[in-house]
Enzyme design. Structure first.
Site, short mmCIF file in Angstrom:
data_model
loop_
_atom_site.label_atom_id
_atom_site.label_comp_id
_atom_site.label_asym_id
_atom_site.label_seq_id
_atom_site.Cartn_x
_atom_site.Cartn_y
_atom_site.Cartn_z
N LYS A 155 0.73 -1.14 -0.10
CA LYS A 155 -0.10 0.12 0.01
C LYS A 155 0.92 1.20 -0.05
O LYS A 155 0.18 2.46 -0.58
CB LYS A 155 -0.87 0.01 1.31
CG LYS A 155 -1.83 -1.24 1.48
CD LYS A 155 -3.30 -1.19 0.76
CE LYS A 155 -3.92 -2.09 1.06
NZ LYS A 155 -3.34 -3.66 1.08
C1 LIG Z 1 -4.03 -4.82 0.40
C2 LIG Z 1 -3.29 -6.11 0.33
C3 LIG Z 1 -3.51 -7.00 -0.60
C4 LIG Z 1 -4.81 -6.99 -1.51
O1 LIG Z 1 -4.36 -5.98 -2.66
P1 LIG Z 1 -5.86 -5.25 -3.61
O2 LIG Z 1 -5.43 -4.10 -4.17
O3 LIG Z 1 -6.81 -5.06 -2.45
O4 LIG Z 1 -6.21 -6.50 -4.41
C5 LIG Z 1 -2.93 -7.99 -0.70
N1 LIG Z 1 -1.70 -8.15 0.07
C6 LIG Z 1 -1.44 -7.22 1.20
C7 LIG Z 1 -0.22 -7.72 1.81
C8 LIG Z 1 -2.19 -6.27 1.15
O5 LIG Z 1 -1.84 -5.23 2.07
#
Ligand SMILES: *Cc1c(COP(=O)(O)O)cnc(C)c1O
Length: 475
Positions: A120
Site C-alpha cells: 500500500k
Molecule cells: C491490500 C493487500 C492486498 C490486496 O490488494 P488489493 O489491491 O486490495 O487487491 C494483498 N496483500 C497485502 C499484503 C495487502 O496489504
C-alpha cells in the site's frame, strides 16, 4: 507522451451519471456522486519506442513518467517528478521495488520496502504528496478519517504525517489489533495525525466513520475525505512497478506475465492498466485465499458472495472487491447503465449476472487461483527449503499461483510480494520455525513512545476528538 505534452485528462464514472472531472477533482472526490468509480475517459498508450526510452531509469523517474499521462495538466511535470523522488526516497531498498529470481522463469517483485512494509505504501506515499500539492493550489485543507483493523491505517498515516494541508484521524478497535500494527500507527509523532482507540470492534469503528460522513454539517465543517482503495490515484500510482518489472525482463520486445495476491482488486487492476497502456502482458493471475469469489468468477462466471472467513492472509479476506467495478465497466463495453444495473443486482441478490461475452473477455486475460491456509503454509515451507527465501502468506499465495499457472509460451512470470514476512511472524514460524526480524529501520518500534486517545463507541465523543485535531492545525 513522457513528460513533455501535458494533455488534459478527463475522468468519467463507471455508472455514467456523475460529473466529468480532471485528475485533481478525482483525487479529492474519491467515489463518484452516482456511487460509481472514476476511470479515464480514454486510455493513454505509449509506443514500443516510448517504453524502450524508459528502460533503466531510477524508479522515481520512471514513476513520474508513467503516472504523468493520468495526471495531465493537473500537476506540472517538474512538481510530479519532485513528489515521486520524495515519496520513494525513504524506501528501504535503492531499487524501491526490486526483482528477485526464485526459479527459471519465475521472479518476485518486492513491493514491501516502504515505511509500513506492505505494498500500500507504493501508492499512498505518492498520494499524500499529491493531496498536499492539489490542496495548496486550491488554498484548501481536508481531514482524512478512516477505520482500520490494522494494516491500511498505518499506510495511510505514514502517507499523511507531516503533510501541510491534510489532517488524518484513524480509528482502531482498542485491544483488537496486533501490537506491531498498533505501534506502527501510534508511534508516528506528527501534529496532523490522531489515533483513536475505540472501545468496540472494527465494525463499530467503520460505523463511526460512516456516521461522520453522514453527518452533513460535520462533514462540511471538517472537509472530510478518504484515501480508500477506490481512489483512482491509487491505481495510477501502482502502474509504474509493473512497468519497471516488465521493462527489466525485456518488454516491450518480450512478453511478461504477473501473479497478484488480490483482495479489493486494486493491485491486479493496475497491471491490467499497464497492459492497456501498451505493455505486452500475456497473462494476469488473480491469487486468492479461501475467500475465493474472484477465482470462482474467473473459472465459471460465478460472482456470488459467501461469508468472509478469516485466513493467514488477512488483507485478502474480502468477498466484494471494490475495484472489480472498473473491470466490469470495461468488459461491458463501457456501458455505465449496464454497470450500474449489474452492481445494483449484486447488492440486492448477492450474485452478479455477467453476460457470457463479457466474462469471456475477462477470462481471456485474467486467470483465478485459490489456496487455503494449509496450502499457504506448505508453499512458504517449500519455497524456503528450495531457495532460502521467506515469503509472507500473501506473497506465498502469489508465488504458488505463478507456479500453478505459468505464463504461456514460456514468458517470464512475476509474482508480486505484497508484504514483508516480518509482518506475519506467527505464520512464518509455523511454516519454517523462523521468526523474521523487522528491518533495522523499524527495529526500535517497541521502544518508540506511543500517542493515542481512547474513546467510547460514541459519535459525539469521536467528532469532538476530530475537531480538536483539526482546530489545532487550522491556525
Ligand atoms: C491490500 C493487500 C492486498 C490486496 O490488494 P488489493 O489491491 O486490495 O487487491 C494483498 N496483500 C497485502 C499484503 C495487502 O496489504
Amino acid at each position: 507522451m513522457t513528460g513533455q505534452g501535458l494533455l488534459h485528462m478527463r475522468y468519467i464514472s463507471t455508472r455514467g451519471q456523475a460529473p466529468v472531472r480532471d485528475f485533481a477533482g478525482v483525487l479529492l472526490a474519491g467515489l463518484a456522486e452516482d456511487g460509481g468509480l472514476y476511470v479515464p475517459e480514454s486510455w493513454p498508450t505509449l509506443t514500443p519506442a516510448d517504453w524502450r526510452g524508459l528502460r533503466g531509469l531510477p524508479y522515481a523517474e520512471l514513476a513520474a513518467r508513467v503516472v504523468q499521462p493520468f495526471i495531465g495538466d493537473s500537476v506540472p511535470f517538474a512538481a510530479l517528478q519532485a513528489m515521486c523522488r520524495d515519496a520513494y526516497a525513504g524506501f528501504g531498498h535503492p531499487a524501491v521495488a526490486p526483482l528477485v529470481q526464485l526459479d527459471t522463469g519465475l521472479w518476485t517483485q518486492e513491493l514491501f520496502h516502504g515505511p509500513t512494509l506492505a505494498f500500500k505504501d507504493m501508492a499512498l506515499q505518492l498520494l499524500g504528496r499529491l493531496f498536499d500539492h492539489v490542496l495548496t493550489a486550491r488554498g484548501a485543507r481536508v481531514t482524512i478519517v478512516g477505520a482500520t483493523s490494522g494494516d491500511t491505517g498505518s499506510a495511510a498515516i505514514e502517507a499523511c504525517a507531516g503533510r501541510e494541508r491534510v489532517d488524518i484521524v484513524i480509528l482502531h478497535p482498542e485491544g483488537r489489533t496486533s501490537e506491531v500494527q498498533r505501534r506502527q500507527m501510534t508511534t508516528i509523532a506528527a501534529a496532523n495525525v490522531a489515533n483513536i482507540a475505540v472501545a468496540g470492534t472494527f465494525d463499530d469503528c467503520q460505523d463511526l466513520v460512516k456516521a461522520m460522513f453522514a453527518d452533513a454539517p460535520f462533514r462540511a465543517e471538517m472537509h472530510l475525505s478518504a484515501v480508500n482503495s477506490i481512489n483512482w490515484a491509487r491505481i495510477a500510482a501502482q502502474v509504474p512497478y509493473y512497468a519497471a518489472a516488465a521493462l527489466a525482463l525485456g518488454a516491450p520486445d518480450r512478453e511478461v506475465a504477473f501473479a497478484v495476491p488480490s483482495g479489493n482488486f486494486g493491485n491486479v487492476l493496475a497491471a491490467w492498466v499497464a497492459r492497456r497502456m501498451g505493455l505486452p502482458i500475456a497473462r494476469l493471475v488473480v491469487a486468492s485465499n479461501h475467500n475465493d469469489i474472484l477465482a470462482r468468477f474467473l473459472a465459471a462466471n460465478d460472482m456470488s458472495v459467501r461469508e468472509v472467513a478469516p485466513s493467514l492472509s488477512p488483507s485478502m479476506d474480502i468477498q466484494v472487491s471494490s475495484n472489480f467495478e472498473r473491470l466490469l465497466f470495461e468488459m461491458l463495453g463501457r456501458d455505465g447503465a449496464a454497470t450500474a444495473d449489474a452492481m445494483a443486482r449484486f447488492r440486492a441478490e448477492g450474485r452478479m449476472p455477467i453476460p457470457d461475452a463479457a466474462w469471456k473477455r475477462a477470462s481471456a486475460v485474467f486467470h483465478g487461483f485459490r489456496l487455503d491456509d494449509a496450502g499457504t503454509l506448505a508453499e512458504i515451507r517449500r519455497l524456503h527449503d528450495a531457495t532460502g527465501y521467506l515469503a509472507d502468506p500473501h506473497t506465498a499465495i502469489g508465488i504458488a499461483a505463478a507456479r500453478a499457472l505459468p505464463g504461456p509460451r514460456g514468458v517470464p512470470m512475476v509474482a508480486m510480494a505484497t508484504a514483508h514476512p516480518a509482518k506475519f511472524p506467527d505464520a512464518m514460524e509455523q511454516a519454517t520455525g523462523l521468526r523474521p526480524p523487522l528491518p533495522t529501520r523499524l527495529a526500535d518500534l517497541y521502544e518508540r513512545p506511543e500517542t493515542y486517545s481512547r474513546a467510547p463507541n460514541d459519535l459525539a465523543a469521536i467528532e469532538a476528538l476530530v475537531r480538536v485535531t483539526v482546530l489545532r492545525n487550522a491556525a
